[in-house]
Write an enzyme that holds these catalytic residues in place. Structure first.
Site, PDB file in Angstrom:
ATOM      1  CD  GLN A  71      -2.931  -1.201   2.212  1.00 39.87           C
ATOM      2  OE1 GLN A  71      -2.612  -1.865   3.213  1.00 39.87           O
ATOM      3  NE2 GLN A  71      -4.215  -0.572   2.301  1.00 39.87           N
ATOM      4  CG  ASN A 108      -2.967  -6.941   8.002  1.00 41.43           C
ATOM      5  OD1 ASN A 108      -3.075  -6.274   9.099  1.00 41.43           O
ATOM      6  ND2 ASN A 108      -3.792  -7.033   7.124  1.00 41.43           N
ATOM      7  CD  GLU A 109      -7.555  -6.659   8.817  1.00 42.42           C
ATOM      8  OE1 GLU A 109      -8.038  -6.761   7.971  1.00 42.42           O
ATOM      9  OE2 GLU A 109      -7.415  -5.438   9.512  1.00 42.42           O
ATOM     10  CD  GLU A 150      -4.124  -2.421   9.805  1.00 42.65           C
ATOM     11  OE1 GLU A 150      -5.305  -2.325   9.285  1.00 42.65           O
ATOM     12  OE2 GLU A 150      -3.383  -3.169   9.340  1.00 42.65           O
ATOM     13  CD1 TRP A 192      -5.300   2.527   6.951  1.00 41.31           C
ATOM     14  CD2 TRP A 192      -3.615   1.068   7.711  1.00 41.31           C
ATOM     15  NE1 TRP A 192      -4.951   2.041   5.985  1.00 41.31           N
ATOM     16  CE2 TRP A 192      -3.903   1.273   6.238  1.00 41.31           C
ATOM     17  CE3 TRP A 192      -2.624   0.297   8.021  1.00 41.31           C
ATOM     18  CZ2 TRP A 192      -3.008   0.511   5.259  1.00 41.31           C
ATOM     19  CZ3 TRP A 192      -1.723  -0.358   7.269  1.00 41.31           C
ATOM     20  CH2 TRP A 192      -2.008  -0.280   5.896  1.00 41.31           C
ATOM     21  CD1 TRP A 245      -6.466  -3.063   1.153  1.00 43.71           C
ATOM     22  CD2 TRP A 245      -4.983  -4.137  -0.125  1.00 43.71           C
ATOM     23  NE1 TRP A 245      -5.485  -3.229   2.066  1.00 43.71           N
ATOM     24  CE2 TRP A 245      -4.589  -4.049   1.229  1.00 43.71           C
ATOM     25  CE3 TRP A 245      -4.243  -4.706  -0.774  1.00 43.71           C
ATOM     26  CZ2 TRP A 245      -3.432  -4.491   1.704  1.00 43.71           C
ATOM     27  CZ3 TRP A 245      -2.961  -5.288  -0.490  1.00 43.71           C
ATOM     28  CH2 TRP A 245      -2.461  -5.349   0.864  1.00 43.71           C
TER      29      TRP A 245
END
Ligand code: BGC
Length: 584
Positions: free
Chosen positions: A117, A265-266, A480, A531, A539
């Site tokens: 990102q 992450n997630e 986050e 964040w 995304w």
């Protein structure tokens, strides 16, 4: 590269300076990339020609406007802070929110980013292509037609971002390492890329030199494309050994310099993506879109557990876990047995899936096993269950919002026994408005992007209490949290963009509730990571969703702090313990 910065400096309206020598060409529309060849049909060729042919699957990429690391002018000086947002009788200043409550010693005032990102420079220094370099070029994927080829160019501008963190009083940065920079072909038997290892080594050292704690995530959704082509990435058993090999390389390289680590992450969100376009166009034979998220979950848990085992065997100083996401909210209709059951389904499918194996039973939540056959959700053996347990040193949650949870509106029974129901197998949904009069759960985000997100501080403490009751921990991080300001994307003038009132109120109300969670509820909260430090590639929404506490000018790559950045800075300056250190 101070000389480049000085010779290229251009003063902008807000007093900030450009960091690029000349405006880069406009972002080209992504090529309509080719679909991937069927899984397993790409030969393993670890030569430069093999690397180029993997990039050919992505298509042409945009080169960055600069290709060397830029040194900031130090000290970084912030533009003047904004005036008070409201009269003090209406809302306190950030420093005056519960002025007698302080944060525990060692609390992390963090910001978070992810390689795909923010880095840009996608084809520089030997990096291999990732699943998202490919996905962002598939027809219809990107709502704004952008790519992350340049985005914030943090790959070369990380020192500017770190200097800005220092001037805001931030003491920790959670970033992710791109696996494809370390292993361009991903695989354990493929060559390591020294330039990639050196980059993160320099980046980590710079954080330490500037007093910012580096927090590293091994995987934030950017699977090396080679592994997707060879065996379906996280849908093939080989991913476990390849991931552990990558993890061990990184652990050895940065041992002692990074002491807080995340494996994934997630993972729930990542695995869910594998079942939808465009990722579901490259599934291995025998795996369909409905199965994919759960098969992925199985391999993610195995890869996490094996990486944590390696971490411990290597005597790594520090702590490791993964970043969970989502929340356990209250039932939408307090007296509805269906909604109360829906909360349990949500807790199981959306959080328990990665929390039960690691924090409590070692196994999948019972509701998942009752719902999904082993062809969907592979079962753990007794040995695996024993290995899973205790493979996290703390609990981390990306807690953006905490709404109500409800059963499908046609009733729970209509869903749990019906595999073609749109909400099967989770059979629950989050509700954005109350069940009495239909009032919104809280201030709303941009309607064209993060429709899942609302500012819901009223349920934040409840949700942390639920986490602590279900998956008890001695240390919790909000890994986050953040907000996508409505219509910010449509604003053109800087004074409109930087006045991010809803995001500012979001952060201040969450942090006030966080103080109460710590002091009144005994929640062992030890860090909160906003964040994000700057707007970035969101995304498939590209640059249409704005989460930054700083605005990114895409032409000059200049970062300009918004009101929320100052509010966070002022809140933490007042509530952190003085003279605290958070470095190893
Ligand atoms: C993800 C980030 C994302 C953010 C905002 C989190 O779920 O980890 O990558 O940008 O949410 O949508």
């Amino acid at each position: 590269m101070l000389s480049l910065l000085v010779s290229a400096t251009v003063t902008l309206v807000n007093g900030a300076t450009s960091v690029v020598p000349a405006p880069p060409p406009p972002t080209p529309a992504p090529s309509t990339g080719a679909s991937l060849p069927s899984v397993g049909s790409v030969a393993r060729d670890y030569s430069p020609a093999g690397w180029e042919s993997l990039w050919n699957l992505v298509g042409p990429v945009q080169s960055p406007p600069i290709t060397t690391t830029v040194d900031p002018v130090l000290p970084d000086v912030l533009p003047s802070p904004p005036p008070a947002l409201y009269p003090s009788w209406f809302a306190p200043q950030p420093a005056d929110i519960f002025p007698n409550l302080t944060l525990p010693s060692g609390f992390l005032f963090g910001v978070s980013t992810a390689a795909y990102q923010v880095e840009g420079a996608v084809k520089e220094d030997g990096k291999g292509p990732t699943s998202w370099d490919w996905a962002s070029r598939q027809p219809g994927v990107m709502v704004d037609g952008s790519t992350a080829d340049i985005t914030d160019l943090q790959y070369y501008l990380y020192k500017l971002d770190v200097a800005r963190m220092v001037s805001l009083g931030i003491n920790a940065h959670s970033f992710s390492i791109s696996w494809a920079r370390i292993y361009p072909f991903g695989a354990a038997d493929s060559p390591v890329n020294q330039a990639g290892l050196d980059h993160y080594s320099n980046l980590i050292d710079y954080h330490l030199e500037m007093g910012i704690k580096p927090v590293a995530t091994l995987f934030h959704w950017d699977t090396p494309l080679a592994l997707v082509a060879y065996y379906g990435g996280f849908l093939g058993p080989q991913i476990v050994d390849d991931f552990v090999n990558y993890a061990k390389t990184v652990f050895a390289a940065y041992k002692g310099r990074v002491t807080t680590w995340y494996t994934f992450n997630e993972p729930r969100v990542f695995c869910a993506e594998l079942g939808i376009y465009p990722f579901n166009t490259s599934l291995p034979i025998g795996v369909n879109s409905t199965q994919a998220p759960f098969i992925c979950s199985y391999y993610v848990v195995k890869a996490h557990v094996a990486a944590v085992k390696a971490f411990r065997e290597m005597g790594m100083p520090g702590e490791i876990a993964y970043k969970n996401d989502d929340f356990v909210g209250p039932p939408w209709r307090a007296n509805s047995t269906d909604d109360i059951e829906a909360v349990e389904r949500h807790a199981a499918f959306q959080i328990g899936v990665f929390s039960d194996p690691v924090y409590t039973t070692g196994d999948w939540p019972p509701i998942m096993k009752e719902t999904l056959p082993p062809s969907f959700l592979p079962r753990f053996t007794p040995e695996e269950i024993a290995e899973n347990k205790g493979t996290a040193d703390f609990y981390a949650i990306d807690d953006y919002r905490d709404q109500w949870l409800a059963a499908p509106l046609d009733g729970l029974a209509a869903c749990v026994n019906n595999t073609s129901h749109p909400l099967w197998p989770q059979c629950n949904q989050l509700m954005l408005y109350d069940s009495n009069a239909g009032w919104s759960a809280g201030p709303n985000p941009d309607p064209d992007s993060a429709s899942w997100l609302q500012s819901t501080p009223q349920n934040f403490r409840y949700s942390l209490q639920q986490l602590q009751a279900r998956w008890p921990t001695n240390k919790l991080y909000i890994s986050e949290y953040g907000f996508d300001e409505a219509y910010e994307v449509d604003r053109t003038e800087l004074y409109l963009i930087t006045e991010d009132v809803t995001r500012t109120n979001y952060y201040m109300t969450y942090l006030g509730e966080a103080l109460l969670s710590i002091h009144n509820d005994g929640i062992p909260l030890m860090g909160a990571f906003a964040w994000s430090i700057v707007d970035n590639a969101e995304w498939n929404y590209g640059f249409n969703a704005k989460f930054g506490i700083q605005y990114l000018n895409h032409t000059t790559l200049t970062r300009t702090p918004k009101r929320s950045a100052y509010a966070l800075s002022q809140f933490f300056a007042a509530h952190l313990q003085k003279n605290d250190t958070v470095l190893p």
